[in-house]
Motif scaffolding. Structure first.
Motif, PDB file in Angstrom:
ATOM      1  N   ALA A 156       1.262  -1.038  -0.035  1.00  0.00           N
ATOM      2  CA  ALA A 156      -0.467   0.488  -0.345  1.00  0.00           C
ATOM      3  C   ALA A 156       0.937   1.472   0.554  1.00  0.00           C
ATOM      4  O   ALA A 156       0.847   2.199  -1.116  1.00  0.00           O
ATOM      5  N   LEU A 157       1.981   1.489   0.766  1.00  0.00           N
ATOM      6  CA  LEU A 157       2.716   2.680   0.306  1.00  0.00           C
ATOM      7  C   LEU A 157       3.864   2.215  -0.419  1.00  0.00           C
ATOM      8  O   LEU A 157       3.374   3.487  -0.574  1.00  0.00           O
ATOM      9  N   THR A 158       3.781   1.073  -1.267  1.00  0.00           N
ATOM     10  CA  THR A 158       4.091   1.739  -2.439  1.00  0.00           C
ATOM     11  C   THR A 158       3.825   2.369  -3.473  1.00  0.00           C
ATOM     12  O   THR A 158       3.703   3.363  -4.406  1.00  0.00           O
ATOM     13  N   LEU A 159       2.373   1.533  -3.531  1.00  0.00           N
ATOM     14  CA  LEU A 159       1.424   2.709  -4.599  1.00  0.00           C
ATOM     15  C   LEU A 159       0.765   3.766  -4.143  1.00  0.00           C
ATOM     16  O   LEU A 159       0.836   4.883  -5.086  1.00  0.00           O
ATOM     17  N   SER A 160       1.631   3.903  -2.697  1.00  0.00           N
ATOM     18  CA  SER A 160       1.026   5.247  -2.745  1.00  0.00           C
ATOM     19  C   SER A 160       2.203   6.491  -2.911  1.00  0.00           C
ATOM     20  O   SER A 160       1.497   7.050  -3.597  1.00  0.00           O
ATOM     21  N   GLY A 161       3.351   6.003  -3.183  1.00  0.00           N
ATOM     22  CA  GLY A 161       4.008   6.861  -3.624  1.00  0.00           C
ATOM     23  C   GLY A 161       4.751   7.010  -5.145  1.00  0.00           C
ATOM     24  O   GLY A 161       4.423   7.696  -5.972  1.00  0.00           O
ATOM     25  N   LEU A 162       3.675   5.412  -6.088  1.00  0.00           N
ATOM     26  CA  LEU A 162       3.496   6.131  -7.426  1.00  0.00           C
ATOM     27  C   LEU A 162       2.378   6.974  -7.196  1.00  0.00           C
ATOM     28  O   LEU A 162       2.445   7.860  -8.900  1.00  0.00           O
ATOM     29  N   LEU A 163       1.193   7.048  -6.578  1.00  0.00           N
ATOM     30  CA  LEU A 163       0.589   7.587  -7.206  1.00  0.00           C
ATOM     31  C   LEU A 163       1.114   9.428  -6.694  1.00  0.00           C
ATOM     32  O   LEU A 163       0.616  10.175  -7.774  1.00  0.00           O
ATOM     33  N   ALA A 164       2.068   9.224  -5.979  1.00  0.00           N
ATOM     34  CA  ALA A 164       2.598  11.156  -5.995  1.00  0.00           C
ATOM     35  C   ALA A 164       3.783  11.386  -7.274  1.00  0.00           C
ATOM     36  O   ALA A 164       3.334  12.548  -7.301  1.00  0.00           O
ATOM     37  N   GLN A 165       3.711  10.779  -8.439  1.00  0.00           N
ATOM     38  CA  GLN A 165       4.449  10.550  -9.533  1.00  0.00           C
ATOM     39  C   GLN A 165       4.196  10.299 -10.694  1.00  0.00           C
ATOM     40  O   GLN A 165       3.725  11.230 -11.594  1.00  0.00           O
ATOM     41  N   ILE A 166       2.658  10.470 -11.015  1.00  0.00           N
ATOM     42  CA  ILE A 166       1.772  10.345 -11.523  1.00  0.00           C
ATOM     43  C   ILE A 166       2.043  11.935 -12.378  1.00  0.00           C
ATOM     44  O   ILE A 166       1.752  11.679 -13.977  1.00  0.00           O
ATOM     45  N   ASP A 167       1.308  12.979 -11.777  1.00  0.00           N
ATOM     46  CA  ASP A 167       1.208  14.192 -12.318  1.00  0.00           C
ATOM     47  C   ASP A 167       2.869  14.579 -12.842  1.00  0.00           C
ATOM     48  O   ASP A 167       2.699  15.116 -13.718  1.00  0.00           O
ATOM     49  N   ASN A 168       3.723  14.026 -12.973  1.00  0.00           N
ATOM     50  CA  ASN A 168       4.756  14.357 -13.473  1.00  0.00           C
ATOM     51  C   ASN A 168       5.467  13.493 -14.997  1.00  0.00           C
ATOM     52  O   ASN A 168       6.448  13.689 -15.541  1.00  0.00           O
ATOM     53  N   LEU A 169       4.282  12.475 -14.920  1.00  0.00           N
ATOM     54  CA  LEU A 169       4.792  11.893 -15.821  1.00  0.00           C
ATOM     55  C   LEU A 169       4.786  12.088 -17.401  1.00  0.00           C
ATOM     56  O   LEU A 169       3.783  12.882 -17.621  1.00  0.00           O
ATOM     57  N   PRO A 170       5.408  11.818 -18.390  1.00  0.00           N
ATOM     58  CA  PRO A 170       5.080  12.679 -19.564  1.00  0.00           C
ATOM     59  C   PRO A 170       4.253  11.741 -20.812  1.00  0.00           C
ATOM     60  O   PRO A 170       3.930  10.542 -20.576  1.00  0.00           O
ATOM     61  N   LEU A 171       2.973  12.336 -21.204  1.00  0.00           N
ATOM     62  CA  LEU A 171       2.022  11.889 -22.277  1.00  0.00           C
ATOM     63  C   LEU A 171       2.795  12.086 -23.547  1.00  0.00           C
ATOM     64  O   LEU A 171       3.552  12.380 -24.317  1.00  0.00           O
ATOM     65  N   ASP A 172       1.912  10.865 -24.052  1.00  0.00           N
ATOM     66  CA  ASP A 172       2.510  10.332 -25.641  1.00  0.00           C
ATOM     67  C   ASP A 172       1.417  11.499 -26.342  1.00  0.00           C
ATOM     68  O   ASP A 172       0.571  10.925 -26.787  1.00  0.00           O
ATOM     69  N   THR A 173       2.030  12.700 -26.801  1.00  0.00           N
ATOM     70  CA  THR A 173       1.118  14.037 -27.282  1.00  0.00           C
ATOM     71  C   THR A 173       2.213  14.201 -28.490  1.00  0.00           C
ATOM     72  O   THR A 173       2.684  13.555 -28.432  1.00  0.00           O
ATOM     73  N   PRO A 177      -3.897  11.347 -33.376  1.00  0.00           N
ATOM     74  CA  PRO A 177      -4.668  12.881 -33.203  1.00  0.00           C
ATOM     75  C   PRO A 177      -4.039  13.607 -31.614  1.00  0.00           C
ATOM     76  O   PRO A 177      -3.515  12.996 -30.823  1.00  0.00           O
ATOM     77  N   LEU A 178      -4.100  14.906 -31.832  1.00  0.00           N
ATOM     78  CA  LEU A 178      -3.433  15.747 -30.859  1.00  0.00           C
ATOM     79  C   LEU A 178      -4.671  15.749 -29.487  1.00  0.00           C
ATOM     80  O   LEU A 178      -5.452  15.599 -29.817  1.00  0.00           O
ATOM     81  N   MET A 179      -3.803  15.153 -27.596  1.00  0.00           N
ATOM     82  CA  MET A 179      -4.604  15.352 -26.770  1.00  0.00           C
ATOM     83  C   MET A 179      -4.590  16.494 -26.636  1.00  0.00           C
ATOM     84  O   MET A 179      -3.527  17.589 -26.344  1.00  0.00           O
ATOM     85  N   SER A 180      -5.899  17.039 -26.353  1.00  0.00           N
ATOM     86  CA  SER A 180      -6.405  17.809 -25.542  1.00  0.00           C
ATOM     87  C   SER A 180      -5.754  18.102 -23.628  1.00  0.00           C
ATOM     88  O   SER A 180      -5.455  17.157 -22.890  1.00  0.00           O
ATOM     89  N   GLU A 181      -6.125  18.804 -23.305  1.00  0.00           N
ATOM     90  CA  GLU A 181      -5.297  19.015 -21.434  1.00  0.00           C
ATOM     91  C   GLU A 181      -7.095  18.834 -21.133  1.00  0.00           C
ATOM     92  O   GLU A 181      -6.879  17.656 -20.254  1.00  0.00           O
ATOM     93  N   GLN A 182      -8.291  18.757 -21.563  1.00  0.00           N
ATOM     94  CA  GLN A 182      -8.893  17.681 -20.594  1.00  0.00           C
ATOM     95  C   GLN A 182      -8.436  16.184 -20.783  1.00  0.00           C
ATOM     96  O   GLN A 182      -9.034  15.173 -19.874  1.00  0.00           O
ATOM     97  N   GLN A 183      -8.035  15.753 -21.910  1.00  0.00           N
ATOM     98  CA  GLN A 183      -7.668  14.027 -21.980  1.00  0.00           C
ATOM     99  C   GLN A 183      -6.265  13.552 -21.363  1.00  0.00           C
ATOM    100  O   GLN A 183      -6.821  12.385 -21.066  1.00  0.00           O
TER     101      GLN A 183
END
Length: 390
Positions: free
Chosen positions: A223-240, A287-293
């Motif tokens: 559960a703690l490892t998953l919490s650490g991964l959740l905190a990194q999602i906002d910084n992951l680069p998207l395929d845009t 297709p290009l990903m919008s900010e909402q997507q």
């Protein structure tokens, strides 16, 4: 006039005659005959003495009347003061009577309280004597234990450790701590060197073996490892899609006026070279990903990891594996897989997916009930009152 003369004569007749006057009168009568003038003067003197006597009598009467009035007034004043004093004394006497009555009632209440207090004291003395006798009996029993009390405490400590192991197992799902507590309980019973506890030690060994066969995975660590991964999602680069930067033109226009020929040639070449531009792209168009997507992709990944975290804490292995598989699919589809951040994130997710979070805990400890019965039998044997004597 005749009346006045008669009155005068009567007054003269009423005036007392002294011996001297009588002698003078007699002498005058014998010496010479009385003249009319002397008689008249004698009458006037008699009248003045009479008025004087009357005035004195009147004054004396008035004085007596005033004295009598003053005496009567003083007498009445004294009587009123005496009456007032009697009334005040009567009121004081009534107050004293009421106070006396109240004091008598309080005295009776105090006597009643004293009687009740004496009764309570007697009861307390009797209870104290009873408790003293019980204490002496308990001390005698303790002295007659002949070293058996430490053994009882070791059994009680082992019972406590087994109970704590059960709480750790069922309330906190902490298998490692439960195994450690059961091992400590077995050590306490081993110190007794008493063959009668061997069946209980056997059951404790069975409980330890059963817990060791359970899945040792730490659900808290997952559960703690998953919490650490959740905190990194906002910084992951998207395929845009990213617009390529324009290359700088080779021919730059200078600001000098003397270089007008070079500037004119540079402008001409810039117009002719970029008038028609052809770019060849052989990859499939995405297709290009919008900010909402982009926001939706990140939230979907968070949802899958949070679902996997909840499933891990609840020992639901199927839901846990399904959530991690969905998270892996989202990473490969919506995020830039070629980036190092995504590669490391995928390795952690795959490592978590390899763990088995399913775990079936036993319903009860096999050694708990027999150990408790052993403790109660020992205590009952020593004190004769069961476990309530502790």
């Amino acid at each position: 006039m005749a009346d006045k003369k008669d009155n005068n004569q009567d007054s003269d007749a009423l005036i007392p005659v002294t011996d001297e006057q009588h002698n003078e009168t007699t002498t005058a009568n014998t010496a010479s005959p009385a003249s009319p003038a002397s008689k008249k003067a004698h009458r006037h003197r008699s009248r003045g003495g009479l008025w004087t006597i009357l005035l004195l009598t009147l004054l004396l009467t008035l004085a007596l009347a005033g004295a009598g009035y003053w005496y009567v007034y003083q007498r009445q004043s004294d009587n009123q003061a005496l009456y007032d004093a009697q009334v005040a004394q009567q009121q004081k006497l009534e107050v004293l009577n009421r106070t006396n009555t109240t004091l008598q009632q309080q005295l009776k209440a105090l006597e009643t309280s004293k009687t009740e207090l004496a009764k309570s004291v007697n009861d307390l003395v009797a209870k104290s004597e009873t408790l003293s006798q019980q204490s002496e009996q308990a001390l005698a029993e303790i002295q007659n234990m002949e070293g058996r009390r430490p053994a009882d405490w070791l059994i009680a400590e082992a019972d406590y450790l087994v109970r704590m192991a059960g709480r750790k197992l069922w309330l906190e799902q902490d298998i490692r701590t439960a195994i450690m507590l059961l091992s400590n309980a077995d050590q306490r019973l081993q110190e007794l060197t008493d063959p009668s506890v061997l069946p209980v030690r056997k059951l404790i060994a069975q409980d330890i073996q059963m817990l060791q066969q359970l899945n040792p995975v730490s659900h808290t660590s997952i559960a703690l490892t998953l919490s650490g991964l959740l905190a990194q999602i906002d910084n992951l680069p998207l395929d845009t899609f990213e617009k390529p930067e324009q290359e700088a033109t080779k021919d730059q226009v200078s600001e000098s006026v003397s270089d007008w020929k070079q500037n004119l040639a540079a402008v001409w070449h810039s117009i002719t070279d970029q008038f028609i531009s052809v770019t060849r792209n052989e990859t499939p168009v995405e297709p290009l990903m919008s900010e909402q997507q982009q926001w939706l992709a990140r939230e979907q990944l968070k949802l899958q990891l949070m679902q996997a975290q909840s499933a891990a804490m609840n020992r639901q292995n199927d839901l846990y594996q399904q959530s991690l598989q969905s998270a892996t699919a989202l990473l490969e589809k919506k995020f830039a897989v070629g980036e190092s951040e995504i590669k490391g994130f995928l390795r952690e997710v795959q490592k978590l997916a390899a763990a088995d979070v399913s775990q079936t805990l036993p319903q009860q400890m096999e050694s708990q009930a027999p150990l408790q019965e052993l403790l109660e039998s020992r205590v009952e044997k020593v004190f004769g009152q069961g476990a309530s004597a502790l």
